[in-house]
Design a protein around this motif. Sequence first.
Motif, short mmCIF file in Angstrom:
data_model
loop_
_atom_site.label_atom_id
_atom_site.label_comp_id
_atom_site.label_asym_id
_atom_site.label_seq_id
_atom_site.Cartn_x
_atom_site.Cartn_y
_atom_site.Cartn_z
N GLU A 39 0.98 -1.24 0.40
CA GLU A 39 -0.12 0.34 0.05
C GLU A 39 0.31 1.23 0.20
OE1 GLU A 39 -2.68 -0.19 3.20
OE2 GLU A 39 -3.01 -2.01 2.88
N ALA A 40 1.69 1.18 0.95
CA ALA A 40 2.53 2.25 0.83
C ALA A 40 4.41 1.40 0.32
CB ALA A 40 2.83 3.52 1.84
N MET A 41 5.73 2.63 0.46
CA MET A 41 6.90 1.95 0.40
C MET A 41 7.78 2.78 0.16
SD MET A 41 8.47 -0.14 -2.46
CE MET A 41 6.70 -1.35 -2.55
N SER A 42 8.85 2.54 1.44
CA SER A 42 9.97 3.74 1.43
C SER A 42 11.40 2.71 0.99
CB SER A 42 9.68 4.38 2.26
OG SER A 42 10.04 3.85 3.78
N ILE A 43 11.89 3.98 0.63
CA ILE A 43 13.89 3.14 0.52
C ILE A 43 14.75 4.06 1.13
CG2 ILE A 43 15.32 2.92 -1.16
CD1 ILE A 43 12.98 1.60 -3.54
N MET A 44 15.21 3.63 2.15
CA MET A 44 16.10 4.32 3.21
C MET A 44 15.71 5.82 4.15
SD MET A 44 18.96 2.78 2.50
CE MET A 44 20.22 3.32 3.99
N ASP A 45 13.93 5.18 4.28
CA ASP A 45 12.69 6.12 4.52
C ASP A 45 12.70 6.88 4.29
OD1 ASP A 45 13.05 4.95 7.29
OD2 ASP A 45 15.32 5.41 7.87
N VAL A 46 12.77 7.23 2.84
CA VAL A 46 12.23 8.50 1.41
C VAL A 46 10.87 7.47 0.78
CG1 VAL A 46 13.34 9.61 -0.03
CG2 VAL A 46 14.54 9.47 1.02
N ARG A 47 10.13 8.26 0.90
CA ARG A 47 9.02 7.78 0.13
C ARG A 47 8.82 7.01 -1.23
NH1 ARG A 47 3.21 7.90 2.43
NH2 ARG A 47 1.98 6.76 0.95
N VAL A 48 8.83 6.62 -1.72
CA VAL A 48 8.28 6.05 -2.87
C VAL A 48 7.63 6.01 -4.01
CG1 VAL A 48 11.40 5.55 -2.88
CG2 VAL A 48 9.47 3.81 -3.09
N ALA A 101 7.52 -1.91 3.16
CA ALA A 101 6.21 -1.90 2.79
C ALA A 101 5.66 -2.01 3.31
CB ALA A 101 6.61 -2.45 1.15
N ILE A 102 4.44 -0.76 3.48
CA ILE A 102 3.40 -1.10 4.23
C ILE A 102 2.50 -2.64 3.07
CG2 ILE A 102 0.78 -0.55 5.63
CD1 ILE A 102 2.17 2.32 6.17
N GLY A 103 1.45 -4.14 4.43
CA GLY A 103 0.88 -4.21 3.25
C GLY A 103 1.06 -5.45 4.28
N ASP A 104 -0.06 -6.62 3.50
CA ASP A 104 -0.23 -7.88 3.89
C ASP A 104 0.77 -8.71 4.08
OD1 ASP A 104 -1.12 -11.08 5.21
OD2 ASP A 104 -1.73 -10.79 3.16
N PRO A 105 1.34 -8.97 4.70
CA PRO A 105 2.81 -10.01 4.94
C PRO A 105 3.29 -10.93 4.24
CG PRO A 105 2.98 -9.34 7.50
CD PRO A 105 1.53 -8.84 6.20
N THR A 106 2.23 -11.26 4.88
CA THR A 106 2.29 -12.95 3.61
C THR A 106 2.09 -13.38 2.07
OG1 THR A 106 1.12 -13.83 5.76
CG2 THR A 106 1.05 -15.77 3.15
N ALA A 107 1.81 -11.85 1.85
CA ALA A 107 1.39 -11.62 0.54
C ALA A 107 2.72 -11.25 0.26
CB ALA A 107 -0.02 -11.30 0.07
N LEU A 108 3.38 -10.59 0.58
CA LEU A 108 4.38 -8.88 -0.17
C LEU A 108 5.28 -10.47 0.13
CD1 LEU A 108 4.33 -6.27 2.58
CD2 LEU A 108 4.24 -6.67 -0.21
N GLN A 109 5.40 -11.58 1.28
CA GLN A 109 6.59 -12.10 0.97
C GLN A 109 6.52 -13.66 0.22
OE1 GLN A 109 6.16 -13.67 5.76
NE2 GLN A 109 8.78 -12.36 5.62
N GLN A 110 4.61 -13.36 -0.29
CA GLN A 110 5.06 -15.42 -1.39
C GLN A 110 5.86 -14.17 -2.30
OE1 GLN A 110 4.31 -17.58 -1.47
NE2 GLN A 110 4.01 -18.11 -3.44
N SER A 111 5.44 -12.59 -2.59
CA SER A 111 5.36 -12.63 -4.14
C SER A 111 6.99 -12.25 -4.47
CB SER A 111 4.92 -11.04 -4.27
OG SER A 111 5.53 -10.25 -5.32
N LEU A 112 7.76 -11.79 -2.95
CA LEU A 112 9.47 -11.97 -2.98
C LEU A 112 10.15 -13.13 -3.28
CD1 LEU A 112 10.07 -9.93 0.32
CD2 LEU A 112 10.30 -8.81 -2.18
#
Length: 265
Positions: free
Chosen positions: A172-181, A209-220
Motif C-alpha cells: 500500500e505504501a513503500m519507502s527506501i532508506m526512509d524516503v517515500r517512493v 512496505a506496508i501491506g499483508d506480510p504473507t502476500a509480500l513475502q510470497q511475492s518476493l
Amino acid sequence: MEYTSGAASWRKVLRRAVGVLLPRRRRPGWSVGVPLIAAAAGLLFTTTATTAGGTPLREDRRPQLTQLIEDRRDQVAASEKEAARLRAEVEEQTATLADTDGPIKAQRDRAVASRQAAGFTALTGTGLIVELNDAVRRPDQPLPKGASNDDLVVHQQDVQAVVNALWAGGAEAMSIMDVRVLSTSAVRCVGNTLLLHGRVYSPPFKIVAIGDPTALQQSLSVSAGVREFRQAAADYQLGYKETVNTVTVPAFEDSTALQSAKALQ
C-alpha cells in the motif's frame, strides 16, 4: 660558345621543369605512403589533444564524479527547502481563500481527500522490512572461488527486483532508506551507492512496505530477480533479511511533475 634564341631558352627551361615534376620512372610506393602516414598521425594527435582538453585521457575521474554528485545533492537540498517554503505559502493562501470562496473550498477538500492515495501523508501499519547489504570482508581476505568484486555488492537490479516484487505483492505504501517512493520513482546506482530523488545512500539498503506480510513475502519468493540475489547472498555472504513488523512510511516530499508518460494502447 653557342647562342640560342630567347624562345629556345624558355623551351629548355620548361622541359627541365616538367622533367623534375613528372619523372619518367614511377616513384616507389613508400615515397607516396610516408606523407600520407605522417598526415594521418598528425590528424590523430590533433584529435587526441582536442578530446583531452588539456587533461590526461586515462586519468581516474571517479573523484570528480563523486564531487559532482555531492554538489548536486547540495543543490537538491536547497531547492527542496525553497519548494517546501513555497508549498506552505500556497497552502496558507489557499486556506484563506477557501473560507470565502465556495469553488476553491470544494477543490481543496477534494485534494485533501486524495492526499493519502497519492502518497502525501505518512502511513503506519503492519508490513515488511527488507534489507540488502554488500558482502562483509577484510581487505586482505581473498575473493571467494569464482567470484569477482561485482559479485560482492548490491546492484541496481537487486533493489529494483525487491521493489517491484513488493508492489506486485500488494504494497500500500513503500519507502527506501526512509524516503517515500511511488510507483513512478526511479532507483539508480552509482558504483555501490544508491541514487534516489537526488540523494546518495550507502548500503545497507532498507526497503519498507506496508501491506499483508504473507502476500509480500510470497511475492518476493516467486520473483526471479529476488531469488537470484538470495542465491548470491548464500554463495558470497551478501546481506539479505526480511522482518515483519509495525512500520511507518513517511509522506512523499519530492516533485510531483511527470518527466515522461506513455498512453496505454
